[in-house]
Design a protein around this motif. Structure first.
Motif, PDB file in Angstrom:
ATOM      1  N   SER A 373       0.843  -1.191   0.000  1.00  0.00           N
ATOM      2  CA  SER A 373       0.000   0.000   0.000  1.00  0.00           C
ATOM      3  C   SER A 373       0.882   1.246   0.000  1.00  0.00           C
ATOM      4  O   SER A 373       1.856   1.325   0.765  1.00  0.00           O
ATOM      5  CB  SER A 373      -0.911   0.030   1.235  1.00  0.00           C
ATOM      6  N   LEU A 431      -6.130   1.188 -11.005  1.00  0.00           N
ATOM      7  CA  LEU A 431      -5.649   1.368  -9.643  1.00  0.00           C
ATOM      8  C   LEU A 431      -6.729   0.979  -8.638  1.00  0.00           C
ATOM      9  O   LEU A 431      -7.870   1.441  -8.731  1.00  0.00           O
ATOM     10  CB  LEU A 431      -5.248   2.839  -9.417  1.00  0.00           C
ATOM     11  N   TYR A 432      -6.354   0.141  -7.690  1.00  0.00           N
ATOM     12  CA  TYR A 432      -7.240  -0.198  -6.575  1.00  0.00           C
ATOM     13  C   TYR A 432      -7.001   0.809  -5.454  1.00  0.00           C
ATOM     14  O   TYR A 432      -5.872   0.979  -4.991  1.00  0.00           O
ATOM     15  CB  TYR A 432      -6.975  -1.617  -6.086  1.00  0.00           C
ATOM     16  N   CYS A 433      -8.068   1.472  -5.026  1.00  0.00           N
ATOM     17  CA  CYS A 433      -7.919   2.599  -4.105  1.00  0.00           C
ATOM     18  C   CYS A 433      -8.871   2.477  -2.927  1.00  0.00           C
ATOM     19  O   CYS A 433      -9.959   1.899  -3.024  1.00  0.00           O
ATOM     20  CB  CYS A 433      -8.236   3.919  -4.809  1.00  0.00           C
ATOM     21  N   THR A 434      -8.470   3.070  -1.823  1.00  0.00           N
ATOM     22  CA  THR A 434      -9.377   3.392  -0.724  1.00  0.00           C
ATOM     23  C   THR A 434      -9.105   4.830  -0.340  1.00  0.00           C
ATOM     24  O   THR A 434      -8.003   5.354  -0.558  1.00  0.00           O
ATOM     25  CB  THR A 434      -9.172   2.476   0.491  1.00  0.00           C
ATOM     26  N   THR A 435     -10.122   5.488   0.249  1.00  0.00           N
ATOM     27  CA  THR A 435      -9.971   6.906   0.568  1.00  0.00           C
ATOM     28  C   THR A 435     -10.854   7.266   1.749  1.00  0.00           C
ATOM     29  O   THR A 435     -11.802   6.536   2.081  1.00  0.00           O
ATOM     30  CB  THR A 435     -10.343   7.776  -0.649  1.00  0.00           C
ATOM     31  N   LEU A 442      -7.626  11.581  -9.301  1.00  0.00           N
ATOM     32  CA  LEU A 442      -6.343  10.925  -9.533  1.00  0.00           C
ATOM     33  C   LEU A 442      -5.794  11.373 -10.880  1.00  0.00           C
ATOM     34  O   LEU A 442      -6.535  11.427 -11.872  1.00  0.00           O
ATOM     35  CB  LEU A 442      -6.475   9.404  -9.510  1.00  0.00           C
ATOM     36  N   SER A 470     -13.752   1.308  -5.853  1.00  0.00           N
ATOM     37  CA  SER A 470     -12.405   0.968  -5.397  1.00  0.00           C
ATOM     38  C   SER A 470     -11.440   0.752  -6.565  1.00  0.00           C
ATOM     39  O   SER A 470     -10.235   0.950  -6.411  1.00  0.00           O
ATOM     40  CB  SER A 470     -12.453  -0.296  -4.541  1.00  0.00           C
ATOM     41  N   VAL A 524      -5.543   9.165  -0.020  1.00  0.00           N
ATOM     42  CA  VAL A 524      -5.868   8.101  -0.967  1.00  0.00           C
ATOM     43  C   VAL A 524      -4.796   7.031  -0.850  1.00  0.00           C
ATOM     44  O   VAL A 524      -3.598   7.335  -0.895  1.00  0.00           O
ATOM     45  CB  VAL A 524      -5.938   8.630  -2.415  1.00  0.00           C
ATOM     46  N   THR A 525      -5.213   5.795  -0.718  1.00  0.00           N
ATOM     47  CA  THR A 525      -4.277   4.685  -0.625  1.00  0.00           C
ATOM     48  C   THR A 525      -4.400   3.826  -1.881  1.00  0.00           C
ATOM     49  O   THR A 525      -5.503   3.413  -2.257  1.00  0.00           O
ATOM     50  CB  THR A 525      -4.550   3.824   0.618  1.00  0.00           C
ATOM     51  N   ILE A 526      -3.271   3.580  -2.516  1.00  0.00           N
ATOM     52  CA  ILE A 526      -3.211   2.712  -3.695  1.00  0.00           C
ATOM     53  C   ILE A 526      -2.760   1.334  -3.238  1.00  0.00           C
ATOM     54  O   ILE A 526      -1.707   1.189  -2.604  1.00  0.00           O
ATOM     55  CB  ILE A 526      -2.235   3.264  -4.751  1.00  0.00           C
ATOM     56  N   SER A 534      -3.028  -3.541  -9.012  1.00  0.00           N
ATOM     57  CA  SER A 534      -2.920  -2.237  -9.664  1.00  0.00           C
ATOM     58  C   SER A 534      -1.845  -2.311 -10.737  1.00  0.00           C
ATOM     59  O   SER A 534      -0.755  -2.863 -10.499  1.00  0.00           O
ATOM     60  CB  SER A 534      -2.558  -1.158  -8.637  1.00  0.00           C
TER      61      SER A 534
END
Length: 553
Positions: A373, A431-435, A442, A470, A524-526, A534
């Motif tokens: 991450s 890209l797989y993300c959480t926020t 992005l 996501s 934002v976390t990738i 990703s």
């Protein structure tokens, strides 16, 4: 060059509005085809920022008409962006075909707004209109022009709206408004209470299209009514499509070309140079693409019009129909059709320090084992700045190594390339993300990393995420580039690219209501793992090298 006669001519539209034009004709009496350009910037300019002066075309045996559209220049009526161009364009084509000395054959040329007026003039299929040369246009007005990936193209849209508003004030002889708006064009108002809706636009440009562009949702009737993609379904003409790798409207140029090529009975020809919106020359941004990058569009258009308006066999029909400039090798590649695409995936990997150390993030051929991450902390106080690319001004390729060193930019880089890498097509970042925010942006930038540490952008994409998904797809600008052996490829990811696009306040409110004071810090976390891979998807074609040849100069 043969001498040319210039005169001012007028016509009346079907509703009685007078439109004025400059007319250039060969000095030798005879019947000639007509080349028509309809534009809103004052007809004396005649798009000479990218084209030869109309006298050059007239000296080669054409009657050239450069017309002020309704409400611009000295033409009468009220200017409303694109609104009257279908009917006025149709009337103008029919009028031009009947000018003294005309042989009844009309072709059109021009870029940007002047490219759009060609498409609008063709909607009702005037019989005299035989061919178009649309350059740098929006096929879908929302997705190809006003917005990209759901993000408002702030710098381009605001600059253009102010430019047109300045001209409106000048025509009204309102000097005070003119001077205030002119000053705003020199120093864009980007920090008002509602940044995307500056006070000056509300106070001094209430009738500007800008307000519609900011507020109309993507599925509204407004965009449907003005988008060539909805209007040209029954139109079929030979077209010469012209674009630039760093032009903000390249999506529109390619979408129009591909739509026409898939259904047209006539030749559809495509040329894409290494150019920005203007000018079209060998030097773009910080790069010199060599002598072959110098625009040959005027010569090509002359051959095109000779072929389709004069019936002269210029040899065009036996040549490949696509010419793409490959940056890096600085040569033209030619194809008989758009090359078949293959994909090549590079997966994001790091130890979690891709925002801190530009050497930490990697682009690997295989998905990573375990879970990684990387976090972006977007601070609206100091948003990641725009530098070059297709959406910022000035556009083009620049050394962005200083931006990549910021701690709010993630970087992922390949090892030095063992052989040249040829890319042709549209890169995509998945890209797989959480926020922690209901809305976030992005930006993905693809760059070439030189052995000396310089980092030159090649392609860029941007997306605004409002639905909390996501998996985010960022479609980058199409490109054609050769990366040298010993260089590396880098993907840079950030949560802003200001002022090319507005800073996302993170509130989820519409841009017209999003206030500067409410802007929040967004994290934002990738994620990258075997279950959330990703990756960067690169476009490649097996026929690329075999088809490379120099475009005739």
């Amino acid at each position: 060059m043969t001498s040319v006669i210039k005169e001012t001519v007028t016509m009346l539209t079907r509703d009685g509005v007078r439109l004025d034009a400059d007319l250039y004709r060969p000095a030798v009496t005879g019947e000639y085809p007509v080349l028509l350009m309809r534009q809103p910037y004052g007809r004396a300019i005649a798009s000479t920022v990218v084209y030869a002066h109309p006298t050059w075309y007239a000296a080669h045996g054409y009657i050239v008409v450069i017309q002020d559209v309704r409400g611009r220049g000295t033409s009468q009526g009220s200017f409303q962006l694109f609104t009257h161009e279908i009917d006025d364009g149709y009337d103008t084509v029919n009028w031009a075909a009947q000018l003294p000395g005309s042989n009844g054959q009309v072709g059109m040329y021009g870029f940007s707004y002047q490219g759009m007026t060609q498409l609008y003039a063709a909607v009702h299929r005037p019989t005299a209109l035989k061919t178009l040369c649309p350059a740098m246009i929006g096929y879908d007005l929302y997705a190809d022009w006003a917005y990209e990936g759901g993000a408002f193209c702030l710098q381009a849209n605001l600059s253009w709206a102010l430019q047109l508003a300045v001209e409106t004030a000048r025509l009204a002889d309102d000097e005070a408004t003119y001077l205030k708006l002119l000053a705003a064009t020199r120093n864009l108002p980007l920090h008002d209470p509602i940044p995307a809706l500056p006070d000056i636009m509300t106070q001094l440009a209430q009738d500007s299209f800008y307000h519609d562009w900011l507020r109309e949702p993507p599925d509204s009737a407004y965009w449907q009514r003005l988008s060539p993609s909805k209007l040209l379904q029954g139109v079929d003409l030979p077209m010469l499509h012209i674009g630039g790798w760093f032009d903000t409207f390249l999506r529109g140029t390619l979408n129009l070309y591909q739509a026409m090529a898939s259904r047209s009975h006539y030749r559809q020809q495509l040329v894409v140079g290494p150019w920005s919106h203007l000018p079209w020359g060998r030097k773009v941004g910080a790069m010199d693409y060599g002598t072959l990058a110098t625009s040959q569009i005027d010569r090509l258009q002359l051959r095109w019009f000779d072929q389709f308006l004069k019936g002269i066999d210029t040899g065009l029909l036996t040549e490949p129909s696509i010419a793409l400039f490959e940056m890096g090798s600085n040569q033209w590649c030619t194809f008989d059709q758009w090359p078949a695409q293959a994909s090549d995936s590079h997966y994001l990997a790091s130890t979690g320090l891709a925002a801190i150390d530009t050497n930490d993030g990697k682009l690997d051929d295989k998905a990573v084992h375990g879970a990684v991450s990387d976090m972006i902390v977007h601070d609206p106080w100091r948003p990641v700045p725009a530098l070059g690319g297709h959406a910022a001004s000035p556009a083009g390729s620049y050394d962005r190594s200083a931006i990549d060193c910021r701690s709010d930019v993630l970087t992922y880089t390949t090892p030095p390339l063992e052989t040249e890498l040829h890319l042709l097509g549209t890169p995509v970042a998945e890209l797989y993300c959480t926020t922690d925010s209901p809305s976030f942006d992005l930006c993905a930038v693809l760059s070439e990393v030189y052995p000396n540490g310089a980092v030159y952008n090649v392609s860029q994409g941007y997306v605004r995420v409002e639905d909390g998904r996501s998996l985010v797809h960022i479609t980058l600008q199409p490109t054609c580039v050769c990366l040298a052996a010993g260089h590396a490829l880098r993907l840079s990811i950030s949560a802003a690219c200001f002022p090319a696009y507005p800073v996302n306040a993170g509130t989820g409110k519409p841009l017209s209501e999003s206030r500067l004071i409410d802007a929040r810090i967004i994290t934002v976390t990738i994620h990258s793992s075997s279950t959330t891979p990703s990756r960067l998807i690169l476009p490649k074609t097996e026929d690329h090298l075999e088809s490379r040849r120099l475009l005739s100069q």
